[in-house]
Design a protein around this motif. Structure first.
Motif, PDB file in Angstrom:
ATOM      1  N   GLU A   2      -8.057  -8.806  -6.714  1.00  0.00           N
ATOM      2  CA  GLU A   2      -6.716  -9.337  -6.922  1.00  0.00           C
ATOM      3  C   GLU A   2      -5.734  -8.169  -6.959  1.00  0.00           C
ATOM      4  O   GLU A   2      -5.943  -7.205  -7.697  1.00  0.00           O
ATOM      5  CB  GLU A   2      -6.658 -10.102  -8.242  1.00  0.00           C
ATOM      6  CG  GLU A   2      -5.277 -10.604  -8.584  1.00  0.00           C
ATOM      7  CD  GLU A   2      -5.226 -11.262  -9.958  1.00  0.00           C
ATOM      8  OE1 GLU A   2      -4.891 -12.440 -10.016  1.00  0.00           O
ATOM      9  OE2 GLU A   2      -5.528 -10.569 -10.958  1.00  0.00           O
ATOM     10  N   ILE A   3      -4.689  -8.260  -6.151  1.00  0.00           N
ATOM     11  CA  ILE A   3      -3.608  -7.277  -6.152  1.00  0.00           C
ATOM     12  C   ILE A   3      -2.346  -8.068  -6.446  1.00  0.00           C
ATOM     13  O   ILE A   3      -1.930  -8.908  -5.641  1.00  0.00           O
ATOM     14  CB  ILE A   3      -3.496  -6.537  -4.806  1.00  0.00           C
ATOM     15  CG1 ILE A   3      -4.834  -5.881  -4.457  1.00  0.00           C
ATOM     16  CG2 ILE A   3      -2.362  -5.511  -4.853  1.00  0.00           C
ATOM     17  CD1 ILE A   3      -4.903  -5.317  -3.048  1.00  0.00           C
ATOM     18  N   GLU A   4      -1.752  -7.815  -7.602  1.00  0.00           N
ATOM     19  CA  GLU A   4      -0.684  -8.691  -8.075  1.00  0.00           C
ATOM     20  C   GLU A   4       0.341  -7.899  -8.879  1.00  0.00           C
ATOM     21  O   GLU A   4      -0.009  -6.998  -9.632  1.00  0.00           O
ATOM     22  CB  GLU A   4      -1.330  -9.761  -8.951  1.00  0.00           C
ATOM     23  CG  GLU A   4      -0.406 -10.712  -9.625  1.00  0.00           C
ATOM     24  CD  GLU A   4      -1.182 -11.693 -10.478  1.00  0.00           C
ATOM     25  OE1 GLU A   4      -1.466 -12.786  -9.981  1.00  0.00           O
ATOM     26  OE2 GLU A   4      -1.525 -11.357 -11.631  1.00  0.00           O
ATOM     27  N   SER A  91       7.407 -13.572   3.264  1.00  0.00           N
ATOM     28  CA  SER A  91       6.011 -13.856   3.633  1.00  0.00           C
ATOM     29  C   SER A  91       5.117 -14.042   2.407  1.00  0.00           C
ATOM     30  O   SER A  91       3.894 -14.061   2.532  1.00  0.00           O
ATOM     31  CB  SER A  91       5.467 -12.714   4.502  1.00  0.00           C
ATOM     32  OG  SER A  91       5.471 -11.505   3.764  1.00  0.00           O
ATOM     33  N   TYR A  92       5.721 -14.208   1.237  1.00  0.00           N
ATOM     34  CA  TYR A  92       4.981 -14.274  -0.021  1.00  0.00           C
ATOM     35  C   TYR A  92       5.047 -15.665  -0.647  1.00  0.00           C
ATOM     36  O   TYR A  92       5.908 -16.464  -0.317  1.00  0.00           O
ATOM     37  CB  TYR A  92       5.548 -13.256  -1.031  1.00  0.00           C
ATOM     38  CG  TYR A  92       5.530 -11.854  -0.494  1.00  0.00           C
ATOM     39  CD1 TYR A  92       4.352 -11.133  -0.435  1.00  0.00           C
ATOM     40  CD2 TYR A  92       6.694 -11.263  -0.031  1.00  0.00           C
ATOM     41  CE1 TYR A  92       4.322  -9.843   0.075  1.00  0.00           C
ATOM     42  CE2 TYR A  92       6.679  -9.973   0.486  1.00  0.00           C
ATOM     43  CZ  TYR A  92       5.495  -9.272   0.536  1.00  0.00           C
ATOM     44  OH  TYR A  92       5.463  -8.003   1.038  1.00  0.00           O
ATOM     45  N   GLU A 112       1.105 -12.123  -5.305  1.00  0.00           N
ATOM     46  CA  GLU A 112      -0.135 -11.476  -4.875  1.00  0.00           C
ATOM     47  C   GLU A 112       0.066 -10.849  -3.501  1.00  0.00           C
ATOM     48  O   GLU A 112       0.861 -11.326  -2.691  1.00  0.00           O
ATOM     49  CB  GLU A 112      -1.276 -12.482  -4.832  1.00  0.00           C
ATOM     50  CG  GLU A 112      -1.717 -12.905  -6.214  1.00  0.00           C
ATOM     51  CD  GLU A 112      -3.046 -13.643  -6.232  1.00  0.00           C
ATOM     52  OE1 GLU A 112      -3.796 -13.569  -5.229  1.00  0.00           O
ATOM     53  OE2 GLU A 112      -3.330 -14.281  -7.249  1.00  0.00           O
ATOM     54  N   PHE A 113      -0.714  -9.780  -3.257  1.00  0.00           N
ATOM     55  CA  PHE A 113      -0.572  -8.997  -2.040  1.00  0.00           C
ATOM     56  C   PHE A 113      -1.932  -8.737  -1.402  1.00  0.00           C
ATOM     57  O   PHE A 113      -2.961  -8.774  -2.077  1.00  0.00           O
ATOM     58  CB  PHE A 113       0.100  -7.653  -2.367  1.00  0.00           C
ATOM     59  CG  PHE A 113       1.430  -7.823  -3.037  1.00  0.00           C
ATOM     60  CD1 PHE A 113       2.591  -7.976  -2.297  1.00  0.00           C
ATOM     61  CD2 PHE A 113       1.522  -7.849  -4.426  1.00  0.00           C
ATOM     62  CE1 PHE A 113       3.813  -8.154  -2.921  1.00  0.00           C
ATOM     63  CE2 PHE A 113       2.737  -8.022  -5.062  1.00  0.00           C
ATOM     64  CZ  PHE A 113       3.893  -8.177  -4.301  1.00  0.00           C
ATOM     65  N   GLU A 114      -1.892  -8.439  -0.112  1.00  0.00           N
ATOM     66  CA  GLU A 114      -3.115  -8.103   0.624  1.00  0.00           C
ATOM     67  C   GLU A 114      -3.564  -6.677   0.340  1.00  0.00           C
ATOM     68  O   GLU A 114      -4.758  -6.394   0.322  1.00  0.00           O
ATOM     69  CB  GLU A 114      -2.888  -8.277   2.135  1.00  0.00           C
ATOM     70  CG  GLU A 114      -2.658  -9.717   2.560  1.00  0.00           C
ATOM     71  CD  GLU A 114      -3.884 -10.590   2.351  1.00  0.00           C
ATOM     72  OE1 GLU A 114      -5.009 -10.115   2.621  1.00  0.00           O
ATOM     73  OE2 GLU A 114      -3.718 -11.740   1.919  1.00  0.00           O
ATOM     74  N   THR A 115      -2.589  -5.749   0.156  1.00  0.00           N
ATOM     75  CA  THR A 115      -2.928  -4.349  -0.055  1.00  0.00           C
ATOM     76  C   THR A 115      -2.108  -3.779  -1.214  1.00  0.00           C
ATOM     77  O   THR A 115      -1.036  -4.284  -1.542  1.00  0.00           O
ATOM     78  CB  THR A 115      -2.632  -3.489   1.195  1.00  0.00           C
ATOM     79  OG1 THR A 115      -1.221  -3.430   1.392  1.00  0.00           O
ATOM     80  CG2 THR A 115      -3.324  -4.042   2.438  1.00  0.00           C
ATOM     81  N   GLU A 116      -2.619  -2.698  -1.778  1.00  0.00           N
ATOM     82  CA  GLU A 116      -1.902  -2.018  -2.853  1.00  0.00           C
ATOM     83  C   GLU A 116      -0.595  -1.418  -2.328  1.00  0.00           C
ATOM     84  O   GLU A 116       0.426  -1.448  -3.011  1.00  0.00           O
ATOM     85  CB  GLU A 116      -2.804  -0.935  -3.439  1.00  0.00           C
ATOM     86  CG  GLU A 116      -2.336  -0.404  -4.751  1.00  0.00           C
ATOM     87  CD  GLU A 116      -3.366   0.499  -5.417  1.00  0.00           C
ATOM     88  OE1 GLU A 116      -2.962   1.197  -6.359  1.00  0.00           O
ATOM     89  OE2 GLU A 116      -4.546   0.511  -5.022  1.00  0.00           O
ATOM     90  N   GLU A 118       1.303  -2.569   0.046  1.00  0.00           N
ATOM     91  CA  GLU A 118       2.252  -3.683   0.166  1.00  0.00           C
ATOM     92  C   GLU A 118       2.832  -4.044  -1.201  1.00  0.00           C
ATOM     93  O   GLU A 118       4.033  -4.298  -1.333  1.00  0.00           O
ATOM     94  CB  GLU A 118       1.531  -4.886   0.785  1.00  0.00           C
ATOM     95  CG  GLU A 118       2.402  -6.086   1.005  1.00  0.00           C
ATOM     96  CD  GLU A 118       1.614  -7.288   1.526  1.00  0.00           C
ATOM     97  OE1 GLU A 118       2.270  -8.292   1.841  1.00  0.00           O
ATOM     98  OE2 GLU A 118       0.361  -7.239   1.616  1.00  0.00           O
TER      99      GLU A 118
END
Length: 149
Positions: A2-4, A91-92, A112-116, A118
């Motif tokens: 999880e990247i949030e 896009s979120y 939440e994100f796909e990458t750190e 981002e």
């Protein structure tokens, strides 16, 4: 994984009624590591979250209603109840949580994100308040213990 990021909300966005809203109830069986049960509509979930703030492991397992109710009785601290509104933005997907008693008045937005990378580059909408991603007191697991330590 999880990247949030998490933000306080100073004011609600316009036309909030146009978005899907769901009632959530969740409780914590353990806060270190985080083990949570959640009811979201007619869905029941057991979640494990690893250490960390913006980036951490997260695993979700489905439960049935009977298992959820059984585990809920074993929870430590506060049962957290909140209304979650999912708001598409760029896009979120923003998840806006408006908490009920005993945390009435608290409003948090999570993205939440796909990458750190981002997540770090994210520029929030103007209705977001202070970034509290790294402030443990705004984690739901911490709120569940508030008044019990």
């Amino acid at each position: 994984m999880e990247i949030e990021r998490k933000f306080l909300v100073d004011r609600l966005p316009e036309h909030l009624e146009q978005y899907d809203t769901q009632q959530l109830e969740q409780a914590y069986l353990c806060t270190d590591p985080v083990v949570r049960v959640r009811r979201q509509g007619d869905e029941y979930i057991l979640t494990y979250k690893g250490k960390g703030h913006m980036v951490r492991e997260e695993y979700n397992l489905p439960l049935n209603e009977q298992a959820y109710e059984h585990l809920l009785e074993k929870a430590d601290g506060n049962v957290i109840r909140k209304r979650r509104t999912r708001i598409p933005w760029q896009s979120y997907m923003i998840e806006l949580d408006i908490f009920e008693a005993p945390f009435e008045g608290l409003m948090l937005a999570e993205v939440e994100f796909e990458t750190e990378l981002e997540a770090v580059a994210f520029i929030p909408p103007e209705w977001f308040g202070r970034d509290v991603t790294f402030e443990k007191e705004y984690h739901n697991s911490t709120l569940s213990r508030k008044g019990f330590d």
